[in-house]
Design a protein around this motif. Structure first.
Motif, short mmCIF file in Angstrom:
data_model
loop_
_atom_site.label_atom_id
_atom_site.label_comp_id
_atom_site.label_asym_id
_atom_site.label_seq_id
_atom_site.Cartn_x
_atom_site.Cartn_y
_atom_site.Cartn_z
N THR A 18 30.32 -8.85 47.39
CA THR A 18 29.75 -9.27 48.68
C THR A 18 28.31 -9.68 48.41
O THR A 18 27.56 -8.95 47.75
CB THR A 18 29.79 -8.13 49.71
N TYR A 20 24.57 -11.08 50.03
CA TYR A 20 23.71 -11.11 51.21
C TYR A 20 22.67 -12.21 51.02
O TYR A 20 21.96 -12.23 50.01
CB TYR A 20 23.02 -9.77 51.39
N ILE A 66 27.46 -12.29 53.63
CA ILE A 66 26.66 -11.82 54.75
C ILE A 66 25.53 -12.83 54.94
O ILE A 66 24.65 -12.96 54.07
CB ILE A 66 26.07 -10.42 54.48
N CYS A 91 31.11 -11.44 58.24
CA CYS A 91 29.69 -11.13 58.44
C CYS A 91 28.80 -12.38 58.44
O CYS A 91 27.60 -12.29 58.14
CB CYS A 91 29.21 -10.14 57.37
N ILE A 130 28.59 -5.07 58.23
CA ILE A 130 27.93 -5.24 56.94
C ILE A 130 28.12 -4.01 56.07
O ILE A 130 28.48 -4.09 54.89
CB ILE A 130 26.43 -5.55 57.14
N ALA A 159 20.63 -2.81 53.70
CA ALA A 159 21.90 -3.06 53.02
C ALA A 159 21.83 -2.64 51.56
O ALA A 159 22.78 -2.04 51.02
CB ALA A 159 22.26 -4.54 53.13
#
Length: 330
Positions: A18, A20, A66, A91, A130, A159
């Motif tokens: 994942t 961000y 995200i 997200c 998230i 995060a």
């Protein structure tokens, strides 16, 4: 203590990685000239975390993003690309007020210059979704661009702290540029704190210069490790990369391709190969060779998402050895 000769292992998760950060429009000049002289631009998909994910998805990984885009036609354009690539967008937030960010870039065989117009990306908000996505991922990745302004920075730090607490593999691209930060050079202290939390970082010589000033590459490695970095992959541009764990002799890996059309997104392509290798159980040094191989294909085309062949073709073409636990047959 792990060295560049060792590999990592991961439990099965819904997502391999994942990321961000920003997804945006790159407007890349058609001329090879200083940005102020460029008059003609072509639209491309951009944003470091998004670029990494698209390339990793193409390399047979399960990915999630995200990010935040504007509720506008450019945002729709980016969302459609991400959907077509198969990236999970649970997200991906939509901003009603601010527009999708845009960066102007000059086409270059060296490090390009750029001019950023920020927007929706700055307003990224933390959410339960998230945290859930991080819980269900093996790797959490972010870069520095999204950290330069709040509230996206505060969201990122929450995060990252959550990912580290959950013992997730944290990959960080410390591409600090003081001009993007309201704090100026003081923003470097925030970058250094995140470097100490990361499992692996991949700065370029330019990144190191903007954080530490003018030093030879070997000194940059020492400074990163002194600030707490575990594994450092230092990109040397046309001279390849240095791979270091701070305890054994740094390994130099030369570039794999002499043909250069455009280097936009080359670092993101390297990240995608590097992290794919790590996920596949390769030693860090061999994962870095895979990163070099993916980047070699990237720089033969224009734009951050120029064609990348299937993973098996890459490891065959550049003789990447799935040794010491590599599981490329899965």
């Amino acid at each position: 203590m792990l060295t560049i000769h060792d590999s990592f292992s991961f439990e099965e998760n819904d997502f391999d990685i994942t990321a961000y950060g920003e997804v945006l429009l790159d407007l890349i000049s058609r001329e090879e000239a200083p940005l102020k002289q460029c008059a003609n631009f072509t639209r491309y998909f951009g944003g470091s975390p998004a670029n990494v994910l698209v390339n990793m998805q193409r390399l047979e990984n399960k990915t999630a993003l995200i990010s935040r885009i504007g509720k506008d036609e450019f945002g729709e354009y980016l969302r459609e690309i991400l959907e077509n690539e198969g990236i999970n967008l649970d997200c991906l937030q939509s901003d009603q007020e601010e527009g999708t960010p845009i960066i102007f870039v000059n086409k270059s065989k060296k490090t390009p210059s750029w001019l950023a117009y920020r927007g929706a990306d700055i307003n990224l908000q933390i959410s339960k979704q998230i945290y859930d996505k991080i819980d269900n991922s093996s790797i959490f990745f972010t870069s520095s661009f999204i950290l330069s302004k709040n509230p996206a920075r505060a969201t990122a730090i929450k995060a990252i702290e959550y990912a580290v607490k959950k013992d997730k593999f944290f990959a960080f691209d410390p591409s600090f540029r003081a001009k993007l930060w309201s704090e100026g050079k003081k923003g470097g202290q925030i970058i250094k704190k995140l470097i100490a939390q990361a499992d692996i970082i991949k700065p370029s010589l330019d990144d190191a210069y903007h954080l530490y000033g003018q030093e030879p590459p070997e000194n940059y490695l020492k400074k990163y490790h002194s600030d707490g970095a575990k594994f450092v992959i230092l990109s040397l541009g046309k001279d390849g990369v240095l791979v270091s764990d701070g305890s054994t002799e740094p390994l130099h890996i030369p570039v794999f391709s002499e043909k250069v059309v455009d280097v936009t997104g080359a670092g993101d392509s390297f990240w995608s190969g590097l992290l794919t290798g790590i996920l596949k159980g390769l030693p860090v040094k061999e994962a870095a060779r895979l990163g070099n191989a993916v980047a070699a294909f990237k720089i033969k085309g224009v734009g951050a998402l120029s064609s990348v062949p299937p993973l098996r073709e890459i490891i065959s073409y550049y003789d990447i050895q799935p040794i010491e636990g590599g599981n490329f047959n899965e």
